[in-house]
Write a protein that holds these residues in place. Structure first.
Motif, PDB file in Angstrom:
ATOM      1  N   LYS A 189       0.411  -1.695   0.092  1.00 55.32           N
ATOM      2  CA  LYS A 189      -0.156  -0.201   0.109  1.00 55.32           C
ATOM      3  C   LYS A 189       0.677   1.023   0.202  1.00 55.32           C
ATOM      4  CE  LYS A 189      -4.027  -2.097   2.167  1.00 55.32           C
ATOM      5  NZ  LYS A 189      -5.211  -2.032   0.663  1.00 55.32           N
ATOM      6  N   ASP A 190       0.605   2.595  -1.096  1.00 58.97           N
ATOM      7  CA  ASP A 190       1.588   3.230  -1.010  1.00 58.97           C
ATOM      8  C   ASP A 190       1.112   4.306   0.366  1.00 58.97           C
ATOM      9  OD1 ASP A 190      -0.872   4.331  -2.189  1.00 58.97           O
ATOM     10  OD2 ASP A 190      -0.359   4.787  -3.596  1.00 58.97           O
ATOM     11  N   GLU A 191       1.124   5.031   0.396  1.00 59.71           N
ATOM     12  CA  GLU A 191       0.255   6.338   0.860  1.00 59.71           C
ATOM     13  C   GLU A 191      -0.592   6.828   1.153  1.00 59.71           C
ATOM     14  OE1 GLU A 191       3.142   7.388  -0.875  1.00 59.71           O
ATOM     15  OE2 GLU A 191       5.194   7.816  -0.122  1.00 59.71           O
ATOM     16  N   PHE A 206       9.477   4.422  -3.582  1.00 58.86           N
ATOM     17  CA  PHE A 206       8.343   3.700  -2.548  1.00 58.86           C
ATOM     18  C   PHE A 206       9.911   3.543  -1.320  1.00 58.86           C
ATOM     19  CE2 PHE A 206       5.976   1.174  -5.068  1.00 58.86           C
ATOM     20  CZ  PHE A 206       4.895   1.446  -4.098  1.00 58.86           C
ATOM     21  N   ILE A 207      11.056   3.699  -1.034  1.00 55.26           N
ATOM     22  CA  ILE A 207      11.848   3.468  -0.616  1.00 55.26           C
ATOM     23  C   ILE A 207      12.624   5.106   0.523  1.00 55.26           C
ATOM     24  CG2 ILE A 207      14.244   3.509  -1.530  1.00 55.26           C
ATOM     25  CD1 ILE A 207      13.379   1.325   1.052  1.00 55.26           C
ATOM     26  N   GLN A 208      12.296   6.427  -0.958  1.00 51.34           N
ATOM     27  CA  GLN A 208      12.428   7.587   0.112  1.00 51.34           C
ATOM     28  C   GLN A 208      11.311   7.789   0.239  1.00 51.34           C
ATOM     29  OE1 GLN A 208      14.648   9.874  -2.681  1.00 51.34           O
ATOM     30  NE2 GLN A 208      15.109   8.053  -4.149  1.00 51.34           N
ATOM     31  N   VAL A 214       5.736   2.679   4.523  1.00 55.03           N
ATOM     32  CA  VAL A 214       5.624   3.035   3.362  1.00 55.03           C
ATOM     33  C   VAL A 214       7.105   1.972   3.293  1.00 55.03           C
ATOM     34  CG1 VAL A 214       5.974   3.770   0.838  1.00 55.03           C
ATOM     35  CG2 VAL A 214       3.952   3.776   2.563  1.00 55.03           C
ATOM     36  N   ARG A 215       8.256   2.921   3.217  1.00 57.49           N
ATOM     37  CA  ARG A 215       9.214   2.546   3.109  1.00 57.49           C
ATOM     38  C   ARG A 215       9.623   0.970   3.792  1.00 57.49           C
ATOM     39  NH1 ARG A 215      10.114   7.184   6.145  1.00 57.49           N
ATOM     40  NH2 ARG A 215      11.401   6.743   7.982  1.00 57.49           N
ATOM     41  N   LYS A 216       9.268   0.564   5.178  1.00 59.80           N
ATOM     42  CA  LYS A 216       9.635  -0.563   5.339  1.00 59.80           C
ATOM     43  C   LYS A 216       8.857  -1.658   5.163  1.00 59.80           C
ATOM     44  CE  LYS A 216       9.204  -2.800  10.080  1.00 59.80           C
ATOM     45  NZ  LYS A 216       8.884  -2.816  11.422  1.00 59.80           N
ATOM     46  N   ASP A 217       8.032  -1.258   4.288  1.00 59.29           N
ATOM     47  CA  ASP A 217       6.948  -2.270   3.882  1.00 59.29           C
ATOM     48  C   ASP A 217       7.335  -3.264   2.173  1.00 59.29           C
ATOM     49  OD1 ASP A 217       5.383  -2.591   6.138  1.00 59.29           O
ATOM     50  OD2 ASP A 217       3.306  -1.608   4.257  1.00 59.29           O
TER      51      ASP A 217
END
Length: 601
Positions: A189-191, A206-208, A214-217
């Motif tokens: 899921k995004d933000e 995603f990692i930013q 989100v970045r952890k997922d």
């Protein structure tokens, strides 16, 4: 349940956002016709076996070799560009396999050349260079061959090495097909809570994400998937390393590293000094982690926190057209001629811009002497994508200058300088963005971006280089490496490089499996040396203007007309010393000082 956002197919991307590969061949039928033509021309190679001692025949052979290489290069560029548009398209995968397999056969047919040159009586080649005027152009090429005499095999062995070259490249192909075509990742899921299909091409955004969930997922989703294939990736990577060690031993080098560096006349000390200089300055990276942890307000900083910007800024959606204008402004110090070439590239269809289903991930510059440059992007509307545009066009314009100003035989530049022009563009762009920004938070955001450039291009790539050094030396000593061994080496390096403040999550241990450059032995250290050289060039261009631009353009035009260390030294950058790298670390520390001062840390 929200609808999953699917990535577009190739057909759904408007034509104006795709590269114009049809400028090479309009269709497969034309390609096949040239391929048959190539096979006919290659038959002429055998006419010159045993005749290279005579200047006339040597010249004829060199011209035939160029004709063959240029046609093969054109065929190969078309095939690999079309296959990368959609790695699941079997038609172009077959085309790619066909030409690269045949290029190995060409290599086998050409294998007599260097052994025959080296079997000639001492002084014979030099005499022909003096008496056959048209051979003068090949002086550097031929003398360089003579220098490599201890590492060239007999005619029969060279033929065998050429014949198996396609097989020796199999690990890279296996890696590419597994990671680009066969692997699928989780839906996350995004933000906004939308279900998004995780892919290599969107992982970077995603990692930013400012949303830690989100970045952890994304982090866990990506590396948990890679971990499922850890044994396959380990077999692929260690096979690649063993293949390169086999080549180095067969060619009488002391080690694989020497086999990689010595052909370009690069001292091994350059590699060792690069790793050593960074290891002596890891406290700067540890300081960065500590500052980032404080600015993000984290009790613990994890690996998935590394790429998130320190400073909050309004969410940007930078259209590609705006990115083009921004890059042009940033590169203005390089002059009207350079900007004109950049504009020509945009207008003439050098670039394949947006991601599509099955498209190869990442970004690169390609092309050959008889094609225009080509750039693969997976543009995602972020500032990092603007920087990638500047970077890849730096490669392509370097190629453009080199091909326009050098004969075919010297038109390609060494891997050692391959990242210099691209990174000079990035440095000029980020300097421009920082200087023009009036908003405090945005300025700090940009400062962090330059810090990240140095962290990822220098510190991170040297960590990669150290991983390569350790793994190659281990296998050279006869110690096999399992996926667990590779993961432990990677884990320990992350602990050393990022320091005690960083929580080195176990998922990161498999990251080595994701790095395509490990299949190009001892390539990655050149990102660090290239960045250091680029930092020097950008500084000179901004401080000295036209005179520095002139010197820089001479570097761009040089191709491989001299050894890479000499090409850089002529332009004022001496990579045999630690100074360029130390100056880059100095800039890194200055940027950290700015962050700490502005945020009263």
């Amino acid at each position: 349940m929200a609808e999953v956002k699917k990535i577009k197919t190739r057909e759904e991307i408007p034509q104006e956002y795709k590269w114009k590969v049809d400028k090479i061949y309009e269709n497969v039928e034309q390609w096949e016709k040239d391929f048959e033509n190539l096979k006919t021309i290659v038959l002429k190679i055998s006419n010159y076996v045993g005749k290279l001692g005579e200047g006339k025949h040597l010249l004829e052979y060199l011209r035939l070799d160029e004709k063959i290489s240029r046609l093969a290069g054109k065929l190969a560029v078309y095939a690999h560009l079309k296959s990368d548009e959609n790695t699941a398209n079997s038609t172009y995968q077959a085309l790619r396999d066909k030409i690269f397999t045949y290029i190995a056969e060409i290599g086998s047919a050409q294998a007599f050349f260097i052994p025959e040159i080296l079997s000639l009586p001492d002084g014979e080649v030099e005499k022909e260079l003096e008496t056959t005027q048209e051979l003068k152009m090949y002086d550097f090429l031929l003398r360089d061959i003579l220098r490599k005499k201890p590492h060239v095999l007999t005619k029969e062995k060279e033929e065998l090495m050429a014949a198996v070259s396609d097989c020796l490249n199999a690990p890279d192909r296996i890696f590419s097909m597994l990671s680009d075509a066969d692997m699928t990742f989780k839906v996350i899921k995004d933000e906004e809570g939308n279900d998004i299909e995780l892919m290599e091409s969107n992982y970077g955004s995603f990692i930013q994400s400012k949303d830690r969930r989100v970045r952890k997922d994304a982090f866990k989703g990506l590396f948990e998937t890679y971990n499922k294939y850890k044994n396959t990736f380990a077999a692929s990577l260690t096979s690649s390393i063993k293949n390169f060690i086999f080549i180095s031993k067969t060619r009488n080098y002391d080690c694989a590293l020497e086999c990689s560096l010595k052909p370009n006349n690069i001292p091994l000390e350059v590699y060792y000094n690069t790793v050593d200089t960074i290891n002596k300055n890891l406290n700067s990276l540890h300081r960065y982690v500590k500052v980032k942890k404080k600015l993000l307000g984290l009790d613990e900083i994890h690996m998935y926190d590394l790429y998130v910007p320190i400073i909050d800024t309004p969410k940007e959606n930078i259209e590609f057209e705006k990115a083009v204008e921004t890059v042009k402004e940033g590169l203005k110090p390089l002059g009207e001629e350079y900007i004109g070439i950049f504009e020509e590239g945009i207008k003439d269809g050098w670039i394949d811009i947006y991601p599509n289903k099955g498209k190869r991930g990442g970004a690169y510059s390609s092309g050959d002497y008889d094609t225009m440059p080509y750039v693969l992007l997976n543009y995602d509307f972020k500032l990092n994508d603007v920087s990638t545009l500047a970077h890849e066009m730096g490669h392509s314009i370097h190629s453009y200058y080199s091909r326009k100003n050098q004969p075919y035989i010297y038109s390609d530049y060494s891997l050692f300088v391959a990242e210099v022009a691209s990174t000079t563009n990035e440095s000029l762009l980020i300097n421009y963005l920082i200087d023009k920004e009036q908003d405090k938070n945005k300025k700090l955001y940009l400062i962090n971006q330059q810090l990240e450039q140095i962290r990822t291009t220098v510190f991170r790539q040297v960590m990669f280089a150290e991983f390569e050094k350790v793994t190659h030396e281990s296998i050279e000593k006869g110690n096999p490496l399992t996926s667990e061994d590779l993961s432990k080496i990677w884990h320990d390096l992350n602990v050393k490089y990022f320091g005690e403040d960083m929580i080195v999550d176990e998922e990161i241990d498999i990251e080595w499996a994701r790095i395509p450059h490990f299949y190009r032995d001892f390539y990655v250290y050149q990102y660090a040396t290239g960045y250091a050289a680029a930092n020097s060039f950008a500084k000179e261009i901004l401080e000295k203007g036209e005179s520095a631009v002139s010197s820089y353009k001479e570097f761009l035009k040089s191709g491989s007309s001299d050894y890479p260390i000499n090409v850089l030294k002529k332009a004022g950058v001496d990579m045999t010393t630690p100074k360029p790298l130390e100056d880059t670390i100095k800039r890194f520390n200055e940027l950290l000082d700015m962050l700490e001062k502005e945020n009263k840390i």
